[in-house]
Design a protein around this motif. Structure first.
Motif, mmCIF file in Angstrom:
data_model
loop_
_atom_site.group_PDB
_atom_site.id
_atom_site.type_symbol
_atom_site.label_atom_id
_atom_site.label_comp_id
_atom_site.label_asym_id
_atom_site.label_seq_id
_atom_site.Cartn_x
_atom_site.Cartn_y
_atom_site.Cartn_z
ATOM 1 N N THR A 130 46.207 -8.081 22.333
ATOM 2 C CA THR A 130 44.802 -6.872 22.418
ATOM 3 C C THR A 130 44.151 -8.332 23.614
ATOM 4 O O THR A 130 44.008 -7.722 25.276
ATOM 5 C CB THR A 130 44.295 -7.799 21.563
ATOM 6 O OG1 THR A 130 44.611 -6.741 20.358
ATOM 7 C CG2 THR A 130 42.311 -6.756 21.763
ATOM 8 N N TRP B 295 44.524 -6.830 27.468
ATOM 9 C CA TRP B 295 42.726 -6.610 28.390
ATOM 10 C C TRP B 295 43.245 -7.176 29.882
ATOM 11 O O TRP B 295 42.637 -6.992 30.910
ATOM 12 C CB TRP B 295 41.700 -7.890 27.637
ATOM 13 C CG TRP B 295 41.307 -6.724 26.099
ATOM 14 C CD1 TRP B 295 41.044 -5.765 25.592
ATOM 15 C CD2 TRP B 295 40.330 -7.790 24.985
ATOM 16 N NE1 TRP B 295 40.758 -5.551 24.833
ATOM 17 C CE2 TRP B 295 40.085 -6.679 24.955
ATOM 18 C CE3 TRP B 295 39.476 -9.019 25.046
ATOM 19 C CZ2 TRP B 295 39.210 -7.231 23.355
ATOM 20 C CZ3 TRP B 295 38.751 -9.314 23.961
ATOM 21 C CH2 TRP B 295 38.782 -8.329 23.366
ATOM 22 N N TYR C 173 42.198 -4.975 32.908
ATOM 23 C CA TYR C 173 40.837 -5.250 33.714
ATOM 24 C C TYR C 173 41.270 -6.002 35.246
ATOM 25 O O TYR C 173 40.971 -5.606 35.983
ATOM 26 C CB TYR C 173 39.885 -6.345 32.776
ATOM 27 C CG TYR C 173 39.818 -5.341 31.948
ATOM 28 C CD1 TYR C 173 38.603 -4.329 32.264
ATOM 29 C CD2 TYR C 173 39.795 -5.579 30.548
ATOM 30 C CE1 TYR C 173 37.750 -3.603 31.486
ATOM 31 C CE2 TYR C 173 39.380 -4.686 29.735
ATOM 32 C CZ TYR C 173 38.266 -4.083 30.304
ATOM 33 O OH TYR C 173 37.661 -2.868 29.190
ATOM 34 N N ILE D 43 34.007 -8.328 26.307
ATOM 35 C CA ILE D 43 35.070 -8.461 27.470
ATOM 36 C C ILE D 43 35.710 -8.969 27.881
ATOM 37 O O ILE D 43 36.631 -10.329 28.570
ATOM 38 C CB ILE D 43 36.106 -6.843 27.153
ATOM 39 C CG1 ILE D 43 36.342 -6.206 26.047
ATOM 40 C CG2 ILE D 43 37.761 -6.942 28.123
ATOM 41 C CD1 ILE D 43 37.036 -4.905 26.134
#
Length: 144
Positions: free
Chosen positions: A128, A132, A136, A101
């Motif tokens: 997805t 992320w 994040y 990731i």
């Protein structure tokens, strides 16, 4: 540790880990079939048994580097009814580790690849990738 998951040079990865731990070459030489660590560091690939030994001695899973390469770069396996059933290990492409990731988000944040390029190259669904980026980005703001 940061790696080039596309072009793996395992000897260099071992060198980085040895330097991180500050291990003396004479201590490590006793356990492996090399008389000089510099020879080992120049090897692009290593025997699986030696890699297992190094993983134990250096407390690092060097096999994970290869697993992450498979996750990032193996072609998607579309199932069709015309293909005969064979025994092949299937790689679960949904197991994205923190390192993967981070690698993907670094490509995105530095502008090396666009969202579409990441989706196409690594077969990551758009939703997805967006999750992320959102998740994040929030974690980075909270930590700073």
């Amino acid at each position: 540790m940061k790696f080039d998951y596309k072009n793996i040079h395992i000897g260099n990865a071992v060198k980085i880990r040895v330097n991180q731990l500050g291990i003396k070459s004479c201590d490590l030489i006793k356990e492996i079939p090399y008389s000089n660590l510099e020879e080992l560091y120049l090897e692009k690939d290593l025997d699986a048994e030696l890699l297992l030994t190094l993983s134990k001695l250096l407390s690092f899973d060097f096999f994970r580097i290869y697993t992450q390469h498979l996750i990032l770069y193996s072609p998607s396996h579309a199932k069709t009814e015309n293909k005969p059933a064979t025994y092949q290990p299937l790689y679960n492409r949904n197991l994205y580790t923190k390192e993967i990731i981070d690698f993907i988000l670094e490509l995105h944040s530095k502008g090396i690849k666009s969202n579409v390029q990441i989706q196409e190259d690594y077969n990551i669904p758009r939703s997805t990738l967006q999750k992320w980026i959102t998740k994040y980005k929030k974690e980075t703001l909270i930590n700073n």
